[in-house]
Write an enzyme that holds these catalytic residues in place. Structure first.
Site, PDB file in Angstrom:
ATOM      1  N   ASP A 294       0.848  -1.197   0.000  1.00 50.82           N
ATOM      2  CA  ASP A 294       0.000   0.000   0.000  1.00 50.82           C
ATOM      3  C   ASP A 294       0.888   1.254   0.000  1.00 50.82           C
ATOM      4  O   ASP A 294       1.811   1.359   0.818  1.00 50.82           O
ATOM      5  CB  ASP A 294      -0.867  -0.046   1.274  1.00 50.82           C
ATOM      6  CG  ASP A 294      -1.962   0.997   1.290  1.00 50.82           C
ATOM      7  OD1 ASP A 294      -2.428   1.397   0.208  1.00 50.82           O
ATOM      8  OD2 ASP A 294      -2.370   1.396   2.406  1.00 50.82           O
TER       9      ASP A 294
ATOM     10  N   GLY B 258      -9.092   5.775   1.112  1.00 50.14           N
ATOM     11  CA  GLY B 258      -9.807   6.581   2.108  1.00 50.14           C
ATOM     12  C   GLY B 258     -11.270   6.232   2.201  1.00 50.14           C
ATOM     13  O   GLY B 258     -12.137   7.099   2.277  1.00 50.14           O
TER      14      GLY B 258
ATOM     15  N   ARG C  65      -4.394 -10.657  26.455  1.00 50.26           N
ATOM     16  CA  ARG C  65      -5.039 -11.645  25.588  1.00 50.26           C
ATOM     17  C   ARG C  65      -6.567 -11.621  25.610  1.00 50.26           C
ATOM     18  O   ARG C  65      -7.179 -11.770  24.536  1.00 50.26           O
ATOM     19  CB  ARG C  65      -4.497 -13.042  25.909  1.00 50.26           C
ATOM     20  CG  ARG C  65      -3.059 -13.205  25.438  1.00 50.26           C
ATOM     21  CD  ARG C  65      -2.424 -14.459  25.954  1.00 50.26           C
ATOM     22  NE  ARG C  65      -2.352 -14.469  27.412  1.00 50.26           N
ATOM     23  CZ  ARG C  65      -1.682 -15.375  28.118  1.00 50.26           C
ATOM     24  NH1 ARG C  65      -1.051 -16.355  27.505  1.00 50.26           N
ATOM     25  NH2 ARG C  65      -1.638 -15.311  29.434  1.00 50.26           N
TER      26      ARG C  65
HETATM   27  P1  13P Z   1      -9.005   4.933   5.414  1.00 51.40           P
HETATM   28  O1  13P Z   1      -8.125   5.838   6.220  1.00 51.40           O
HETATM   29  O2  13P Z   1     -10.272   5.621   5.006  1.00 51.40           O
HETATM   30  O3  13P Z   1      -9.272   3.649   6.086  1.00 51.40           O
HETATM   31  O4  13P Z   1      -8.226   4.617   4.038  1.00 51.40           O
HETATM   32  C1  13P Z   1      -7.250   3.594   3.990  1.00 51.40           C
HETATM   33  C2  13P Z   1      -6.459   3.619   2.730  1.00 51.40           C
HETATM   34  O5  13P Z   1      -6.776   4.270   1.763  1.00 51.40           O
HETATM   35  C3  13P Z   1      -5.255   2.767   2.707  1.00 51.40           C
HETATM   36  O6  13P Z   1      -4.528   2.938   1.529  1.00 51.40           O
HETATM   37  O1  G3H Z   2      -3.315   4.919   3.544  1.00 51.73           O
HETATM   38  C1  G3H Z   2      -2.647   4.614   4.520  1.00 51.73           C
HETATM   39  C2  G3H Z   2      -3.028   3.478   5.360  1.00 51.73           C
HETATM   40  O2  G3H Z   2      -4.094   3.815   6.201  1.00 51.73           O
HETATM   41  C3  G3H Z   2      -1.844   2.936   6.103  1.00 51.73           C
HETATM   42  O3  G3H Z   2      -1.492   3.747   7.175  1.00 51.73           O
HETATM   43  O4  G3H Z   2       0.925   4.221   6.812  1.00 51.73           O
HETATM   44  O5  G3H Z   2      -0.117   4.460   9.094  1.00 51.73           O
HETATM   45  O6  G3H Z   2       0.256   2.193   8.098  1.00 51.73           O
HETATM   46  P1  G3H Z   2      -0.006   3.642   7.828  1.00 51.73           P
HETATM   47 ZN    ZN Z   3      -4.597   4.934   0.765  1.00 53.95          ZN
END
Ligand code: 13P
Ligand code: G3H
Ligand code: ZN
Length: 316
Positions: free
Chosen positions: A81, A211, A280
């Site tokens: 991601d 998002g 836990r």
């Molecule tokens: P949210 O913050 O809306 O969960 O979006 C997550 C996202 O786009 C991860 O790439």
């Molecule tokens: O878009 C971002 C994701 O919500 C991941 O968030 O970079 O804090 O792991 P992070």
């Molecule tokens: Zn994202």
């Protein structure tokens, strides 16, 4: 079974969206697999750069490989991601990721094209799918004029040009959402007009919505009642997931909502059990609650009960 996002999108396109859920630890992995098996849904596991650093990237890989053994019926892609170029190459070379996202959306159009194209060439040589991003994700406020609001959104003509020049397999488009728990001020809708224009110019091409958390208001109220302070947060209307899917969105990214489930469970548990210091019991509750949450999202995305048909179409 690990598949590519391209295989998942082929089955989903125009009918439903595949949930893409971020994970950072074993509890999230267990809840995610449980929820997807109980709802019989394919899914995408997303790993951010932050998640790779949280413990150790090898730990996350081991957790996912083990989960695949524990849940042999699961069909999913493992996806990086918001990768930068270097992290994309690491993941392509790891032999573990079936898909990467190169996020060069902060660069100029030409630079974004050049970086994305380099990643696509390396990934495709190894059979790995690439998601790219064009446009600026950000909350579009209710009182911003349409023209100003649209300036932040993906330009449909540029999207067509970008896909042709890069050869990417899917495209993250800015259609009014933003990351985190504070997406909108006032009542807001996704920009279906922009989505429809992109779909018309790129028929059959998988689009991605980042998002996408809905920031459930009952979850927020419970967190705040248990000592949290996240008032005023607001997310995407879940009734807009399927209409987006019908307009070409095949991947819906949800991370924040899972964090809210975690926060609610742990705040309530330790409020109600102030003498407890064993993590836990709360962890167990979280796994079950997260599994329920994931299953509910898969129903809303239309991916629930698609597993058998997908398996048939994959010839497995
Ligand atoms: P949210 O913050 O809306 O969960 O979006 C997550 C996202 O786009 C991860 O790439
Ligand atoms: O878009 C971002 C994701 O919500 C991941 O968030 O970079 O804090 O792991 P992070
Ligand atoms: Zn994202």
């Amino acid at each position: 079974m690990i598949v590519t996002t391209a295989q998942l999108f082929k089955h989903a396109y125009g009918k439903y969206a595949v949930g893409a859920y971020n994970i950072n630890n074993a509890e999230q992995a267990m809840g995610l697999f449980k929820g997807c098996i109980s709802s019989q849904a394919p899914f995408i596991i997303q790993i951010s750069k932050g998640a790779r650093k949280y413990t150790d990237k090898r730990m996350l890989e081991a957790i996912i490989r083990s989960a695949a053994e524990i849940f042999p019926d699961a069909i999913f892609a493992v996806h990086l991601d918001h990768g930068d170029e270097q992290t994309c190459y690491e993941c392509i070379d790891s032999g573990f990721f079936s898909s990467v996202m190169i996020d060069a959306s902060h660069e100029s159009f030409d630079e974004n094209v050049a970086i994305t194209k380099r990643v696509v060439d390396k990934a495709h040589a190894k059979g790995i799918s690439v998601e790219a991003e064009l446009g600026m994700l950000g909350g579009v406020e209710e009182d911003i004029k349409v023209d100003e609001g649209h300036a932040m959104l993906t330009n449909p003509d540029e999207a067509k040009d970008f896909v042709a020049k890069t050869g990417c397999d899917s495209l993250a488009c800015a259609i009014g959402t933003s990351h985190g728990a504070f997406k909108f001020k006032g009542k807001q809708s996704l920009h279906f007009d922009v989505l429809e224009k992109i779909k018309a110019l790129l028929p059959g091409f998988p689009l991605v919505m980042h998002g996408s958390s809905s920031v459930p208001q009952d979850e927020v109220a419970r967190i705040n009642a248990a000592g949290g302070k996240i008032a005023g947060s607001m997310g995407v209307n879940v009734d807009e997931y399927l209409p987006a899917a019908k307009r070409g969105v095949t991947k819906v990214n949800i991370d924040t909502d899972g964090r809210l489930v975690w926060t609610r469970v742990h705040r309530e548990y330790f409020r109600d059990n102030p003498g407890d210091f064993d993590f836990r019991p709360a962890g167990k509750i979280f796994i079950e609650e997260y599994a329920k949450f994931i299953a509910s999202r898969n129903v809303l995305l239309g991916s629930a009960n698609q597993l058998a048909d997908l398996r048939k179409s994959l010839g497995k």
